[in-house]
Design an enzyme around this catalytic site. Structure first.
Site, PDB file in Angstrom:
ATOM      1  N   SER A  40      -3.900 -27.268 -18.775  1.00  0.00           N
ATOM      2  CA  SER A  40      -3.479 -28.153 -19.871  1.00  0.00           C
ATOM      3  C   SER A  40      -3.662 -27.566 -21.260  1.00  0.00           C
ATOM      4  O   SER A  40      -3.097 -28.099 -22.216  1.00  0.00           O
ATOM      5  CB  SER A  40      -4.271 -29.452 -19.813  1.00  0.00           C
ATOM      6  OG  SER A  40      -3.601 -30.395 -19.042  1.00  0.00           O
ATOM      7  N   LYS A  69      -0.680 -26.825 -23.250  1.00  0.00           N
ATOM      8  CA  LYS A  69       0.057 -27.903 -23.939  1.00  0.00           C
ATOM      9  C   LYS A  69      -0.089 -27.793 -25.452  1.00  0.00           C
ATOM     10  O   LYS A  69       0.847 -28.055 -26.202  1.00  0.00           O
ATOM     11  CB  LYS A  69      -0.467 -29.271 -23.487  1.00  0.00           C
ATOM     12  CG  LYS A  69      -0.182 -29.588 -22.020  1.00  0.00           C
ATOM     13  CD  LYS A  69      -0.975 -30.807 -21.539  1.00  0.00           C
ATOM     14  CE  LYS A  69      -0.660 -31.136 -20.089  1.00  0.00           C
ATOM     15  NZ  LYS A  69      -1.630 -32.059 -19.477  1.00  0.00           N
ATOM     16  N   TYR A 114       6.956 -25.895 -16.793  1.00  0.00           N
ATOM     17  CA  TYR A 114       5.650 -26.459 -17.160  1.00  0.00           C
ATOM     18  C   TYR A 114       4.558 -25.949 -16.201  1.00  0.00           C
ATOM     19  O   TYR A 114       3.452 -25.591 -16.625  1.00  0.00           O
ATOM     20  CB  TYR A 114       5.750 -27.998 -17.135  1.00  0.00           C
ATOM     21  CG  TYR A 114       4.414 -28.691 -17.127  1.00  0.00           C
ATOM     22  CD1 TYR A 114       3.690 -28.862 -18.295  1.00  0.00           C
ATOM     23  CD2 TYR A 114       3.862 -29.160 -15.922  1.00  0.00           C
ATOM     24  CE1 TYR A 114       2.447 -29.482 -18.283  1.00  0.00           C
ATOM     25  CE2 TYR A 114       2.628 -29.775 -15.901  1.00  0.00           C
ATOM     26  CZ  TYR A 114       1.923 -29.936 -17.083  1.00  0.00           C
ATOM     27  OH  TYR A 114       0.691 -30.528 -17.063  1.00  0.00           O
ATOM     28  N   TYR A 159      -7.966 -35.965 -23.792  1.00  0.00           N
ATOM     29  CA  TYR A 159      -7.457 -37.110 -23.028  1.00  0.00           C
ATOM     30  C   TYR A 159      -8.029 -38.414 -23.563  1.00  0.00           C
ATOM     31  O   TYR A 159      -8.167 -38.570 -24.777  1.00  0.00           O
ATOM     32  CB  TYR A 159      -7.763 -36.945 -21.521  1.00  0.00           C
ATOM     33  CG  TYR A 159      -7.448 -35.575 -20.984  1.00  0.00           C
ATOM     34  CD1 TYR A 159      -6.158 -35.067 -21.047  1.00  0.00           C
ATOM     35  CD2 TYR A 159      -8.432 -34.784 -20.421  1.00  0.00           C
ATOM     36  CE1 TYR A 159      -5.860 -33.809 -20.556  1.00  0.00           C
ATOM     37  CE2 TYR A 159      -8.138 -33.528 -19.911  1.00  0.00           C
ATOM     38  CZ  TYR A 159      -6.846 -33.049 -19.993  1.00  0.00           C
ATOM     39  OH  TYR A 159      -6.558 -31.806 -19.507  1.00  0.00           O
ATOM     40  N   VAL A 191      -7.852 -28.307 -16.535  1.00  0.00           N
ATOM     41  CA  VAL A 191      -8.566 -28.612 -15.289  1.00  0.00           C
ATOM     42  C   VAL A 191      -9.150 -27.400 -14.573  1.00  0.00           C
ATOM     43  O   VAL A 191      -9.915 -27.576 -13.628  1.00  0.00           O
ATOM     44  CB  VAL A 191      -7.738 -29.404 -14.259  1.00  0.00           C
ATOM     45  CG1 VAL A 191      -7.536 -30.830 -14.675  1.00  0.00           C
ATOM     46  CG2 VAL A 191      -6.442 -28.716 -13.950  1.00  0.00           C
TER      47      VAL A 191
HETATM   48  N1  GLN Z   1      -1.166 -28.272 -14.313  1.00  0.00           N
HETATM   49  C1  GLN Z   1      -2.043 -29.409 -14.396  1.00  0.00           C
HETATM   50  C2  GLN Z   1      -1.269 -30.683 -14.086  1.00  0.00           C
HETATM   51  O1  GLN Z   1      -0.132 -30.799 -14.469  1.00  0.00           O
HETATM   52  C3  GLN Z   1      -2.644 -29.472 -15.756  1.00  0.00           C
HETATM   53  C4  GLN Z   1      -3.525 -30.681 -15.949  1.00  0.00           C
HETATM   54  C5  GLN Z   1      -4.756 -30.430 -16.747  1.00  0.00           C
HETATM   55  O2  GLN Z   1      -5.201 -29.304 -16.995  1.00  0.00           O
HETATM   56  N2  GLN Z   1      -5.376 -31.514 -17.118  1.00  0.00           N
HETATM   57  O3  GLN Z   1      -1.783 -31.583 -13.479  1.00  0.00           O
END
Ligand code: GLN
Length: 346
Positions: free
Chosen positions: A83, A86, A209, A261, A279
């Site tokens: 993530s 992003k 993505y 988050y 994650v």
């Molecule tokens: N690739 C992971 C997903 O889409 C990324 C989520 C994350 O790092 N929180 O679930």
């Protein structure tokens, strides 16, 4: 969130410069020693390959805007950015289509819901709102201008590599593992399409993505990428401008409200810097005009944020004076001498 255990750590105000380089080295070593034995959290397993990450891996890097690096532990261990991508794709898309277009088409508010929430989309009439959760990030990636999906992926990868100052590579195993199990992200992309919020093929965007999430970085790379946002969009190691100063500012504003988050408020309250987590266990935390922390430790809390990573950022934010909200009173200026005070003979 965790209980902040910062007893004995003096709070340095944001006002002023970073401590001397040898003091930063020392504080990074102290942060590592202080939290290395902490055992809370569990490694992510909804992407099967991530469950294999050794929970003891632990690396810290601080990169300042002059390009100095201060590191300890597994700061060169490669893991998937997940993530955290992003944040940097958001910056690249802002650079490409502009401040207002991103605001109008994705949004810049926290949803208050978990990163993989479908509910958040439904509650907001299909508007993703938050570019730092999956729905908003998928919508953001789709906005990267390109004539083909291959070109879009090339632009994303090239842009993220410029932030890191080196060519980033995909971990093919992580990519395949997530592509086999990412039915929820595919559903989110279909829902975006159903709401008329996706102008391109939903499966192809999810593929791009998923690739961006599978790029591998180290804690050092994260610190360099963050330091580029701290340095008005210029990579302090390569000297290359990656995005404009305005885009760096806009990205940090979104990270402050959305980067952790549904825990973003607590994070700002305890730590006080824009940040983004992933994650696989990475966190990047950015202090504008000063530098950034990159930290890697796989065990996560229930929101998906690295537990040791949060503790390290709390410690270093306080000890290095990174917290944007920690001011100290300005010195009272001594009154200017009155001309009649001049007792010297003419
Ligand atoms: N690739 C992971 C997903 O889409 C990324 C989520 C994350 O790092 N929180 O679930």
């Amino acid at each position: 969130m965790f209980e902040v255990d910062l007893q004995g750590v003096p709070q340095r105000a944001f006002t002023g410069a970073l401590p001397a380089p040898t003091d930063i080295d020392d504080l990074v070593r102290q942060a590592h020693a202080r939290y290395a034995s902490h055992r809370e959290g569990s490694v992510a397993d909804y992407i099967p390959i991530l469950a294999e990450a050794p929970p003891d891996l632990f690396g810290i890097s601080v990169v300042d805007v002059a390009g100095g690096a201060h590191e300890h532990g597994d700061a060169d261990h490669a893991f998937s950015i997940q993530s955290i991508s992003k944040a940097f794709v958001f910056a690249l898309v802002c650079e490409a289509i502009g401040h207002q277009a991103v605001h109008d088409r994705v949004g810049v508010n926290n949803t208050g819901l978990p990163f993989n929430s479908v509910m958040a989309l439904e509650l907001n009439g299909g508007c993703p709102m938050n570019p730092m959760v999956n729905a908003g990030a998928i919508a953001t990636t789709a906005l990267m201008p390109a004539a083909s999906h291959d070109e879009r992926w090339a632009r994303v990868r090239d842009g993220l590599s410029r932030f890191a100052g080196r060519e980033l590579e995909i971990d093919a195993e992580v990519y395949r593992s997530e592509m086999r199990t990412n039915t929820r992200n595919r559903a989110i992309a279909r829902l975006l399409e159903g709401y008329g919020r996706l102008e391109t093929d939903p499966d192809a965007v999810v593929d791009t993505y998923t690739r961006q999430c599978a790029l591998t970085v180290t804690a050092h790379d994260l610190a360099v990428m963050g330091a580029t946002l701290a340095d008005g969009g210029v990579n302090p190691i390569t000297g290359a401008r990656v995005v404009s100063a305005e885009v760096a500012r806009d990205t940090l504003a979104v990270l402050a409200s959305c980067g952790m988050y549904e825990r973003s408020g607590e994070w700002l309250y305890e730590i006080g810097v824009p940040a983004k987590s992933g994650v696989a266990g990475g966190i990047v935390a950015v202090s504008p005009g000063k530098g950034a922390i990159g930290v890697f430790s796989p065990p996560l809390d229930s929101a998906g944020n690295s537990v040791r990573g949060q503790r390290v950022c709390a410690f270093l934010s306080r000890a290095l004076g990174l917290n944007l909200f920690a001011s100290q009173p300005a010195p009272v200026p001594s009154p200017a001498p009155h001309p009649s005070d001049n007792t010297e003979a003419p």
